[in-house]
Structure formats: C-alpha cells, structure tokens
Design a protein around this motif. Structure first.
Motif, mmCIF file in Angstrom:
data_model
loop_
_atom_site.group_PDB
_atom_site.id
_atom_site.type_symbol
_atom_site.label_atom_id
_atom_site.label_comp_id
_atom_site.label_asym_id
_atom_site.label_seq_id
_atom_site.Cartn_x
_atom_site.Cartn_y
_atom_site.Cartn_z
ATOM 1 N N LEU A 263 0.818 -1.211 0.000
ATOM 2 C CA LEU A 263 0.000 0.000 0.000
ATOM 3 C C LEU A 263 0.855 1.266 0.000
ATOM 4 N N GLY A 264 0.588 2.129 -0.976
ATOM 5 C CA GLY A 264 1.286 3.404 -1.057
ATOM 6 C C GLY A 264 2.738 3.287 -1.457
ATOM 7 N N ARG A 265 3.131 2.146 -2.041
ATOM 8 C CA ARG A 265 4.525 1.916 -2.404
ATOM 9 C C ARG A 265 4.619 1.500 -3.868
ATOM 10 N N LEU A 279 11.597 -5.111 -3.091
ATOM 11 C CA LEU A 279 11.527 -5.869 -4.340
ATOM 12 C C LEU A 279 11.490 -4.935 -5.540
ATOM 13 N N SER A 280 11.855 -5.447 -6.692
ATOM 14 C CA SER A 280 11.677 -4.679 -7.925
ATOM 15 C C SER A 280 10.184 -4.519 -8.198
ATOM 16 N N ALA A 281 9.844 -3.590 -9.085
ATOM 17 C CA ALA A 281 8.435 -3.352 -9.393
ATOM 18 C C ALA A 281 7.760 -4.616 -9.925
ATOM 19 N N ARG A 282 8.433 -5.359 -10.832
ATOM 20 C CA ARG A 282 7.823 -6.565 -11.406
ATOM 21 C C ARG A 282 7.676 -7.664 -10.374
ATOM 22 N N HIS A 283 8.703 -7.872 -9.548
ATOM 23 C CA HIS A 283 8.608 -8.900 -8.513
ATOM 24 C C HIS A 283 7.551 -8.521 -7.470
ATOM 25 N N SER A 284 7.382 -7.231 -7.245
ATOM 26 C CA SER A 284 6.315 -6.770 -6.349
ATOM 27 C C SER A 284 4.961 -7.195 -6.885
ATOM 28 N N GLU A 285 4.766 -7.019 -8.175
ATOM 29 C CA GLU A 285 3.495 -7.395 -8.800
ATOM 30 C C GLU A 285 3.261 -8.900 -8.723
ATOM 31 N N ILE A 286 4.306 -9.679 -8.999
ATOM 32 C CA ILE A 286 4.153 -11.139 -8.994
ATOM 33 C C ILE A 286 3.774 -11.636 -7.603
ATOM 34 N N LEU A 287 4.501 -11.179 -6.575
ATOM 35 C CA LEU A 287 4.182 -11.646 -5.224
ATOM 36 C C LEU A 287 2.828 -11.136 -4.750
ATOM 37 N N ALA A 288 2.463 -9.932 -5.167
ATOM 38 C CA ALA A 288 1.133 -9.417 -4.812
ATOM 39 C C ALA A 288 0.046 -10.322 -5.377
ATOM 40 N N LEU A 289 0.201 -10.740 -6.620
ATOM 41 C CA LEU A 289 -0.801 -11.589 -7.257
ATOM 42 C C LEU A 289 -0.807 -12.990 -6.662
ATOM 43 N N LEU A 290 0.357 -13.554 -6.402
ATOM 44 C CA LEU A 290 0.406 -14.900 -5.818
ATOM 45 C C LEU A 290 -0.125 -14.910 -4.384
ATOM 46 N N SER A 291 0.140 -13.842 -3.637
ATOM 47 C CA SER A 291 -0.338 -13.800 -2.245
ATOM 48 C C SER A 291 -1.855 -13.653 -2.174
ATOM 49 N N THR A 292 -2.459 -13.085 -3.213
ATOM 50 C CA THR A 292 -3.921 -12.943 -3.218
ATOM 51 C C THR A 292 -4.604 -14.092 -3.958
ATOM 52 N N VAL A 374 -2.602 0.527 -3.923
ATOM 53 C CA VAL A 374 -1.738 -0.634 -4.152
ATOM 54 C C VAL A 374 -0.797 -0.364 -5.331
ATOM 55 N N LEU A 375 0.517 -0.408 -5.089
ATOM 56 C CA LEU A 375 1.520 -0.222 -6.140
ATOM 57 C C LEU A 375 1.029 0.806 -7.169
ATOM 58 N N PRO A 376 0.922 2.065 -6.785
ATOM 59 C CA PRO A 376 0.199 3.070 -7.574
ATOM 60 C C PRO A 376 0.646 3.242 -9.023
ATOM 61 N N ARG A 377 1.892 2.933 -9.340
ATOM 62 C CA ARG A 377 2.357 3.119 -10.717
ATOM 63 C C ARG A 377 2.208 1.870 -11.578
ATOM 64 N N ALA A 380 -0.196 -3.386 -14.370
ATOM 65 C CA ALA A 380 -0.578 -4.790 -14.517
ATOM 66 C C ALA A 380 -2.081 -4.933 -14.279
ATOM 67 N N PRO A 381 -2.821 -5.590 -15.174
ATOM 68 C CA PRO A 381 -4.286 -5.677 -15.024
ATOM 69 C C PRO A 381 -4.726 -6.223 -13.670
ATOM 70 N N GLY A 382 -4.047 -7.257 -13.165
ATOM 71 C CA GLY A 382 -4.424 -7.818 -11.877
ATOM 72 C C GLY A 382 -4.202 -6.857 -10.735
ATOM 73 N N ILE A 383 -3.142 -6.060 -10.814
ATOM 74 C CA ILE A 383 -2.859 -5.071 -9.770
ATOM 75 C C ILE A 383 -3.859 -3.920 -9.847
ATOM 76 N N VAL A 384 -4.179 -3.498 -11.057
ATOM 77 C CA VAL A 384 -5.177 -2.422 -11.226
ATOM 78 C C VAL A 384 -6.502 -2.846 -10.617
ATOM 79 N N ASP A 385 -6.921 -4.101 -10.853
ATOM 80 C CA ASP A 385 -8.169 -4.599 -10.276
ATOM 81 C C ASP A 385 -8.103 -4.629 -8.753
ATOM 82 N N LEU A 386 -6.976 -5.120 -8.204
ATOM 83 C CA LEU A 386 -6.823 -5.171 -6.751
ATOM 84 C C LEU A 386 -6.818 -3.762 -6.160
#
Length: 453
Positions: A263-265, A279-292, A374-377, A380-386
């Motif tokens: 959040l906010g990062r 984490l890098s931006a891409r790895h942040s997205e991957i772990l965010a999606l796997l954790s959810t 959530v990861l404001p920049r 990724a479609p899954g992150i935008v939805d989350l």
C-alpha cells in the motif's frame, strides 16, 4: 539521556512558562514559534510545546480522545507485534507497579494506548483524563506527554508535572521509552510509567530502558525459535510432486509473520525469515498476485494478470527464475512452486489485512493500515483490479459508517484529492463551529471551480 534529578524546580519553571504563554496566546499556549525563552524550562519541552501548538492540541482539554471502541481495540491488540512482549512487561513492570503507586502503559507506534495496568486507585484517577486503553496520547492529540513525546523524539524521556501541555495532566509525571523491532529497527510502539514524582525518579528511566531491552531480546529469541520450528516442519513435510502446500508459514497472530507491504509503495517490502527486502516493481506485482491467489495460478493466468494485452509466458518464466533466486536466499521454504505457480507458505499482504478489517466492519483499523493505493504506478491488469477493489471498498465503508474524522483522513489520501462526495459527507458531520470546516469548504470551492473551467 536526561534524568529529572529535581522535578520540583522543573515543574515550577513549566508553571511559569504556562502563565507567560497564556498571556501571549490565551487559547493555545506555545502557539507557533512565538514561545518565549523561559528560565529553567528545558529546551525539549519548549520545542514539544511548539509542536503541540502547531498540531492544534488544546491545553484546556480535560481528557484524551478515544481512538478505538472496545471491539476494535481487542482485535487490534491481538494482531499487534507488541502483544508478544506483554509477558515480559507484566513481569518486570506491571506486577511491581501494583504496590508502588504507578501505572504501566504500552502504546502503538502512533501513540494510542493499547494496555494500561498497575495501581488500582491510580487507574481510577487516570480514567478522568482518559489515560485508558484505546485513548490517543500522541503529541498531535494531547500535546507534550511522555508517550507521545518519546515517539516524536525517538528516544526515552521523562516529563514532570506542569511540563505536560494539557493542564489537566499537571498532577502527573511520566517516563517513556520507544520500542523498536529488534530485527528491522522499525518503531513498534512505546512503554510508559505514569504516576507521581516517583515516576520520574532517576532510576525509573533506566528501569524502563532495561525492560524494553529485555523484551526486545525475548522477541528476537522467540522469533528464532519459531523460524527453527518452521524449518523442521518444512523438512518433515516437503511439497509433493503435485505442488500441494505442505510447508505452512506463520499464521495470523503468531510471533513471526511473513508479510508483504504493497500500500502506497511503488516497490513492495517483503518481510521473510526475520529479514526485510525491497523488491523490484515486477517482482512486487508477482508476489502481490500470488499472495492474493493462494490456490495458485497457471503461467497463462499469471501472465494475463501481469502484462497488459497478450502476456508473454517466456518473459514471465525469466522473471520467476530471478524471483526464486531472491526468495531462496531469504528462505528456501519460500520458493514458489510451478504448474501452477503457488507460494508454499502464507504471505500476509497489507491489502489482505485491510480487506479483512472491512469484512468485520472495522473500517477505522482498515483506514489506519491503509497507506495509499496498491503499487500506484503499476499497470498490470491484476494489480489495477486489486487497487480499485481495495480503494473502493474502503471508500464505501468510510462513507457509510465513518465519522467526520475518518472521512477527513480518507480525504487526505492522494487518490481522494478530487473526491467531492467524501468532502460533502465530512461537511455534513462536522459541528457548525468546527475549525476544520473552512478547509473542507475551500477544497469544495476549488473542485467546483476546476469543474467549471
């Protein structure tokens, strides 16, 4: 650190200070930087009074405000990291305080008291100024006090009598020491002793500092023991060929939590096996999606959530190789399985904490946890939805059940800069003479002008 060897002269200097400041600013002693030099008044007290005035803390309030109702407080305390160190605090401070005319308080990192115990007679007296669990004793709320000022300065401090900003607290003295995470160094909260002059005796600060050090050491030992137990379980229960989850991580409320801050990062913070990494931006997205998606995702499913348009599974596999290497260095048991991609342990994202609080109707706790989108920049479609789901559910909860304070807190978020509905709702709940109304009206006028332009 400064000990109060003779609190009486310090209190007389502080009383004189309040009298002089009252002449300059009758409604708010210490307003702004106009605080005069007062012989005998400690520099850190003068500076704290100035901060208190800038926060618009009212010295004539007779009691602190409650930040939690009982159900919210109980839930928050169970999940707070300091719950793990309370047995040490009870043994070293609380039990002796019952016979010594003192109170022991433990607060969170923003100054809200979570536990208050000690001399029963003193507890009843302290209720009159709301020195109780759930009350906000930050500098922004009550001005200068040991818990709030220790957090503001990041070190142990003693406040004697009239050095307190609120006049109702002048009969009391207190000593407080911040509590930092023994592994990451993050500020977790504050430990305080409150009472009469004995609360600022020279040995009291050393006593609280020693207790905090003992609690930090105990927390570190328990975390290492817990990590060792997890490793033993992982050896006994290795993942099967089908990729089923056989090596569980730390559960909710345990001493040791694997967490992911989104959040906010723009880049997530991963806390795993006692270490925290960015984490890098891409790895942040991957772990965010796997954790959810604890049930796992196929390469095609994860690619579609990760890449706008048609995702490339080849690119995804290359990223997964790099991510696995990073996770293996932190904890071999954390390396994701494949077919489907799935985390072998529980990873608690802060988004999950917010959603869990909202499901229980605890929107104020959700708002405290929420640090922004959530990861404001991320695109990724899954992150935008989350991102949209968490933000919209929080906004709906605050609009439906929130107080004026909660609405204003939400309005201060970057995503709510142009939110007319939130500001109109806050305006309806604010008292007619509230000084906060002017800023809300100005925001609404700005938004209306921008719409007309």
């Amino acid at each position: 650190m400064t000990n109060l060897l003779h609190p009486e002269p310090l209190q007389r200097a502080a009383l004189a200070g309040h009298e002089r400041l009252a002449d300059l600013a009758p409604q708010h002693p210490g307003r702004g930087d106009a605080t005069p030099e007062i012989p005998g008044l400690r520099k850190l007290i003068r500076e704290s009074w100035q901060r208190s005035a800038r926060f618009k803390a009212n010295p004539d309030n007779v009691a602190a405000r409650l930040a939690f109702d009982w159900d919210e407080l109980d839930d928050y305390r169970r999940q707070h990291p300091l719950a793990a160190i309370m047995p040490v605090i009870n043994k070293l401070l609380v039990q002796p305080s019952h016979d010594s005319g003192l109170l022991v308080a433990v607060g969170d990192e923003v100054g809200r008291l979570l536990w208050v115990d000690g001399d029963p007679t003193l507890q009843r007296r302290a209720e009159g100024m709301m020195f109780v669990p759930g009350a906000d004793w930050s500098e922004a709320s009550v001005g200068t006090s040991a818990p709030g000022t220790a957090l503001a300065l990041g070190r142990g401090i003693q406040i004697a009598g009239a050095e307190h900003y609120q006049r109702a607290v002048h009969p009391w003295s207190c000593t407080a020491v911040p509590f930092h995470d023994p592994d990451s160094g993050a500020l977790l909260g504050v430990v305080d002793i409150t009472g009469t002059d004995t609360a600022v005796a020279p040995h009291t600060l050393s006593l609280v500092e020693a207790t905090v050090a003992a609690a930090q050491a105990q927390l570190r030992v328990e975390r290492l023991q817990h990590a060792a137990e997890l490793a033993r379980k992982a050896v006994r229960r290795r993942p099967t060929a089908s990729g089923s989850r056989q090596a569980p991580g730390a559960k909710e409320g345990s001493l040791y939590r694997n967490s992911l801050q989104l959040l906010g990062r723009d880049q997530a913070l991963l806390s795993l096996a006692g270490r925290t990494v960015s984490l890098s931006a891409r790895h942040s997205e991957i772990l965010a999606l796997l954790s959810t998606h604890p049930e796992g995702l196929s390469a095609e499913e994860l690619g579609s959530l990760l890449y706008p348009g048609e995702g490339s599974t080849i690119t995804l596999r290359a990223e997964m190789v790099r991510l696995r290497k990073i996770l293996h260095e932190l904890s071999p048991e954390a390396v994701p399985g494949s077919r489907p991609y799935r985390l072998p342990l529980d990873l608690v994202p802060d988004t999950g904490q917010v959603l869990s609080c909202l499901q229980r109707g605890a929107h104020r706790i959700a708002l405290e946890i929420y640090r922004g989108e959530v990861l404001p920049r991320s695109e990724a479609p899954g992150i935008v939805d989350l991102r949209n789901r968490v933000s919209s559910l929080l906004r709906e909860a605050v609009l439906t059940d929130g107080s004026a304070e909660s609405l204003l807190k939400f309005a201060a978020l970057p995503e709510a800069r142009d939110d007319v509905g939130i500001r109109r709702a806050a305006l309806r709940l604010l008292p007619p003479r509230s000084p906060k109304r002017a800023a809300v009206v100005a925001d609404l006028e700005r938004l209306e002008a921008e719409l007309r332009a």
